[in-house]
Design a protein around this motif. Structure first.
Motif, mmCIF file in Angstrom:
data_model
loop_
_atom_site.group_PDB
_atom_site.id
_atom_site.type_symbol
_atom_site.label_atom_id
_atom_site.label_comp_id
_atom_site.label_asym_id
_atom_site.label_seq_id
_atom_site.Cartn_x
_atom_site.Cartn_y
_atom_site.Cartn_z
ATOM 1 N N UNK A 1 0.854 -1.189 0.000
ATOM 2 C CA UNK A 1 0.000 0.000 0.000
ATOM 3 C C UNK A 1 0.885 1.232 0.000
ATOM 4 N N UNK A 2 0.577 2.159 -0.904
ATOM 5 C CA UNK A 2 1.466 3.300 -1.121
ATOM 6 C C UNK A 2 0.784 4.571 -0.628
ATOM 7 N N UNK A 3 1.465 5.303 0.248
ATOM 8 C CA UNK A 3 0.920 6.572 0.737
ATOM 9 C C UNK A 3 1.661 7.723 0.066
ATOM 10 N N UNK A 4 0.979 8.442 -0.828
ATOM 11 C CA UNK A 4 1.617 9.566 -1.510
ATOM 12 C C UNK A 4 1.986 9.213 -2.932
ATOM 13 N N UNK A 5 1.349 9.889 -3.878
ATOM 14 C CA UNK A 5 1.681 9.680 -5.300
ATOM 15 C C UNK A 5 2.261 10.956 -5.883
ATOM 16 N N UNK A 6 3.183 11.566 -5.125
ATOM 17 C CA UNK A 6 3.932 12.712 -5.636
ATOM 18 C C UNK A 6 5.067 12.210 -6.511
ATOM 19 N N UNK B 1 -3.977 12.866 -2.111
ATOM 20 C CA UNK B 1 -5.063 13.839 -2.046
ATOM 21 C C UNK B 1 -5.546 14.225 -3.435
ATOM 22 N N UNK B 2 -4.603 14.172 -4.393
ATOM 23 C CA UNK B 2 -4.960 14.535 -5.770
ATOM 24 C C UNK B 2 -4.907 13.294 -6.649
ATOM 25 N N UNK B 3 -6.068 12.745 -6.947
ATOM 26 C CA UNK B 3 -6.115 11.535 -7.782
ATOM 27 C C UNK B 3 -6.463 11.860 -9.228
ATOM 28 N N UNK B 4 -6.657 13.164 -9.499
ATOM 29 C CA UNK B 4 -7.103 13.548 -10.845
ATOM 30 C C UNK B 4 -5.925 13.639 -11.816
ATOM 31 N N UNK B 5 -4.739 13.954 -11.300
ATOM 32 C CA UNK B 5 -3.581 14.160 -12.160
ATOM 33 C C UNK B 5 -3.220 12.862 -12.909
ATOM 34 N N UNK C 1 -0.723 10.386 -14.154
ATOM 35 C CA UNK C 1 0.663 10.043 -13.819
ATOM 36 C C UNK C 1 1.296 9.130 -14.878
ATOM 37 N N UNK C 2 0.565 8.941 -15.973
ATOM 38 C CA UNK C 2 1.108 8.135 -17.063
ATOM 39 C C UNK C 2 1.267 6.670 -16.703
ATOM 40 N N UNK C 3 0.468 6.189 -15.745
ATOM 41 C CA UNK C 3 0.588 4.800 -15.309
ATOM 42 C C UNK C 3 -0.768 4.118 -15.390
ATOM 43 N N UNK C 4 -0.749 2.832 -15.620
ATOM 44 C CA UNK C 4 -1.982 2.054 -15.668
ATOM 45 C C UNK C 4 -2.253 1.473 -14.275
ATOM 46 N N UNK C 5 -3.175 2.127 -13.552
ATOM 47 C CA UNK C 5 -3.454 1.707 -12.174
ATOM 48 C C UNK C 5 -4.566 0.662 -12.079
ATOM 49 N N UNK C 6 -4.872 0.004 -13.194
ATOM 50 C CA UNK C 6 -5.965 -0.976 -13.100
ATOM 51 C C UNK C 6 -5.550 -2.105 -12.151
ATOM 52 N N UNK C 7 -6.485 -2.486 -11.290
ATOM 53 C CA UNK C 7 -6.174 -3.493 -10.276
ATOM 54 C C UNK C 7 -5.623 -2.887 -8.995
ATOM 55 N N UNK C 8 -5.371 -1.574 -8.998
ATOM 56 C CA UNK C 8 -4.883 -0.902 -7.788
ATOM 57 C C UNK C 8 -6.019 -0.052 -7.225
ATOM 58 N N UNK C 9 -6.300 -0.202 -5.917
ATOM 59 C CA UNK C 9 -7.339 0.585 -5.273
ATOM 60 C C UNK C 9 -6.786 1.979 -5.003
ATOM 61 N N UNK C 10 -7.325 2.999 -5.663
ATOM 62 C CA UNK C 10 -6.868 4.365 -5.438
ATOM 63 C C UNK C 10 -7.806 5.036 -4.435
ATOM 64 N N UNK C 11 -7.234 5.832 -3.556
ATOM 65 C CA UNK C 11 -8.029 6.398 -2.468
ATOM 66 C C UNK C 11 -7.443 7.741 -2.076
ATOM 67 N N UNK C 12 -8.272 8.603 -1.496
ATOM 68 C CA UNK C 12 -7.693 9.827 -0.937
ATOM 69 C C UNK C 12 -7.566 9.706 0.582
ATOM 70 N N UNK C 13 -7.750 8.506 1.092
ATOM 71 C CA UNK C 13 -7.691 8.287 2.535
ATOM 72 C C UNK C 13 -6.441 7.468 2.873
ATOM 73 N N UNK C 14 -5.348 8.183 3.185
ATOM 74 C CA UNK C 14 -4.069 7.512 3.441
ATOM 75 C C UNK C 14 -4.175 6.596 4.658
ATOM 76 N N UNK C 15 -4.887 7.033 5.681
ATOM 77 C CA UNK C 15 -4.981 6.209 6.887
ATOM 78 C C UNK C 15 -5.661 4.872 6.589
ATOM 79 N N UNK C 16 -6.659 4.921 5.714
ATOM 80 C CA UNK C 16 -7.349 3.672 5.359
ATOM 81 C C UNK C 16 -6.388 2.700 4.681
ATOM 82 N N UNK C 17 -5.531 3.217 3.806
ATOM 83 C CA UNK C 17 -4.546 2.353 3.134
ATOM 84 C C UNK C 17 -3.522 1.835 4.148
ATOM 85 N N UNK C 18 -3.080 2.714 5.043
ATOM 86 C CA UNK C 18 -2.086 2.322 6.052
ATOM 87 C C UNK C 18 -2.601 1.198 6.949
#
Lengths: 444, 444
Positions: free
Chosen positions: B7-12, B45-49, B51-68
């Protein structure tokens, strides 16, 4: 505190260093490891020499095989060097499920592919960090620290003797023979320096690095190998004028996708390196390995590539890595990274790129008769083989009948270059042979 | 094939790099590891940008604590940076027995001593290779590769922004402010560059290195920290004339026996380094750490200290080290080296040497009125404090009323120097303050 019992084969320079760490650095090692590493036995043919160490509690023997097979030894350190009998001792130790640590690059480069499966089959670990780069933890960096990368190139100054000689030739404008003699007097070069100065030692190390970088089986016999004994002070000066330093490099590159190359290029030769490249700054007897990856970009690892204390440092680091996974209730060798950085199943035969297909920029030095049309004849042969030139430097005329000409080519297939050179050397106006040096450029 | 779920926190910047490796380098990683590392969730926090990556199969969220805290995550990668909320996420993840990998030097430097025992208590691993030296596997080298050594010194160029600025100032004779602006435009420096240029980032990293080198608790607050914003083009030129290059170094040394020091010296400041020292060759935004040990002598680790791809390389190396010991039947975190290189029981509070007791050679630059007796007055104050001089350089007179004087001292206790300087600055013929730079010498 759990204890690992070590048997040491060879009390020469490095063996003495290893014994020194194990006997004198006990307490620090235990604080890092939470375990004790205990030297229980050591073998050497000459036990009479005073090594300045207190061996009380250590069984000294002149029978290396007995130590390699002893029941009270968990881990055997092989520091005898060379192919045999070192190989036999290691085979016997591994066959008995003893872990082995060695600094023997010749052994790993030539017999590694026999030893790795033997280790696995017997749940034994095989460490050889000290075999490449002496004290520099460069194999660990490549195998573990850069494990997320497809490796894009490896460049190494892997032999301290050659680097010492080349550095001194450059600084003093001195010729090879005199500097070699001096290096021998200082103990930096062996009485018979062939192994070092002809690039064989570098080739052993490069073969290991290349196999580890790309998950290939080790192919030491395939490494193209040229030494430094034909380099003159004049070449070093000419290179310097063009902005280059001559270094003996081991170079390995993947062909095709770096994550799964179709072929690997492996070559050891004196190399023109731009003076401002990081690796060109590595002088005297220091070693360095530049490893580049698709994510990490360029990294370099610098330090002492030989010597009692630095090499012993790498040997003991391996012992500690292995000791860490040896628990009271049995070992857990599968928790260690695989020795060559890829799982046994993933390692494969990857062909070596034939030298004729290697593409380089070249430095050519030839002696030509000082008469009209000679340069034109040479350059027209080069053009026939589709070799274009970046620079031609012809020294001012002297009283001598012949003058040196230096040429730098653009990127050229080695096969084309060699075909052109054999035609050029047969020109009556070209004297002696043509000296060929290859050039590398670096991103850092 | 056994699988580790990340689980990844931060997609900067760095988070995107880590996701890129995990999504695109799958096959290579599995060949090295014998296991699969799967990205299951990522928070930003920003999932709209895009990132040139195919995130299919990855759960994207704006709730870092939930992922942690997610049940389907075995290993949490924290790439948010800063103290909070990063600390809270890491604490929650570790408390649930999840492994954590972070690139957050501030977090480790300030809260490491809270996090290490929490990780141990929950059988979780905590990796932070990327926190020091970006892509360079220098913590692994120190912790494992040099584990047989008592460390005798650590010198690091640990901040790429500062090294870029100093390199450019030197090459172009340019002043600080202009080069900083340029670095900001190129994205090498932040809009608010304080953290970098005032040495705070370097101090975070140095505190981690020093604690790891000597088995000490981390004492970030104790690091003496000076930045580069007061360095002028004139200082760089004056240093060059004397044979030195100015580098922002983090320096740590043991006092007393290196294997068990009574105190540790930790300081970050612009430093005169001899131009031919290996570390002085490290230019532009590159980083390097020189680590010396009683057996290995000098080693240096060079590479990119920041950036999406190099930093991601180090993060994923940590993930792979941890994944290796996570077997199907349960994890074996105790098989990993302890995060700070010494067992928890062996780590201890080691006092920081007060800066007044540090011994250095110093470079002093002062502006004095161009009148007789001024130099005599200054040097007599220095002599009062038992400070002897190696060199005094007074520039030729100009039309200006005051002239610069540069002095190099022999080894001096910092306390003595500061006492002398406060007397010197009160002399009426000395204008403005006195610039003090410290000098280091290196064995390599």
């Amino acid at each position: 505190m759990h204890e690992i019992r070590v048997g040491l084969l060879g009390l020469g320079t490095i063996g003495t260093g290893v014994a020194r760490i194990l006997l004198e650095q006990q307490e620090l090692m235990s604080r890092r490891l939470g375990k004790r590493v205990r030297l229980v036995a050591a073998a050497d043919r000459d036990l009479s020499r005073d090594r300045g160490l207190d061996f009380s509690g250590v069984r000294l023997s002149d029978d290396a095989m007995a130590v390699a097979c002893a029941d009270d030894v968990d881990l055997v350190v092989e520091l005898i060097g060379g192919y045999e009998p070192a190989r036999s001792f290691v085979v016997e130790a591994l066959s008995r499920g003893k872990h082995v640590v060695t600094a023997n690059k010749a052994l790993i480069a030539k017999h590694g592919e026999e030893l790795f499966p033997l280790a696995t089959a017997n749940d034994a670990a095989l460490g050889f960090e000290a075999a490449v780069g002496g004290g520099i933890p460069c194999l660990k960096a490549l195998r573990e620290g850069l494990a997320a990368n497809a490796i894009t190139s490896v460049h190494g100054i892997l032999n301290g003797t050659c680097n010492f000689i080349l550095t001194k030739m450059e600084r003093e404008g001195a010729d090879y023979a005199g500097v070699l003699r001096e290096a021998q007097e200082l103990g930096y070069a062996e009485a018979d320096p062939t192994f070092d100065v002809e690039g064989i030692d570098t080739a052993h190390k490069l073969a290991i690095l290349a196999a580890m970088a790309w998950g290939a089986k080790i192919r030491f016999e395939d490494v193209y190998t040229e030494g430094i004994s034909h380099i003159t002070a004049a070449d070093i000066a000419a290179a310097a004028e063009l902005g280059y330093r001559i270094k003996l490099l081991g170079i390995a590159k993947p062909h095709g996708a770096p994550a799964g190359p179709e072929a690997i290029e492996m070559r050891v030769h004196p190399t023109l390196t731009p003076v401002d490249a990081q690796i060109a700054q590595v002088s005297d007897s220091y070693n360095a390995v530049m490893i580049s990856g698709d994510f990490v970009e360029h990294t370099m690892y610098f330090g002492r590539g030989a010597g009692e204390r630095p090499t012993a440092s790498a040997v003991v680091a391996d012992i500690m890595d292995i000791a860490r996974v040896c628990a009271a209730g049995g070992d857990a060798v599968e928790q260690l990274p695989p020795p060559m950085g890829f799982t046994a199943e993933a390692r494969r035969e990857i062909p070596t790129l034939p030298m004729a297909d290697v593409v380089c920029e070249y430095y050519l030095r030839l002696m030509v008769r000082d008469e009209p049309g000679v340069i034109a004849a040479v350059t027209s042969i080069l053009a026939d083989h589709r070799i274009s030139l970046e620079a031609v430097v012809q020294k001012e005329r002297s009283a001598a009948r012949s003058v040196p000409v230096v040429m730098l080519t653009h990127e050229t297939r080695e096969g084309n270059l060699q075909a052109a050179i054999s035609r050029i050397t047969s020109l009556p106006s070209v004297e002696d042979g043509v000296l060929i040096l290859r050039k590398e450029t670096f991103g850092a």
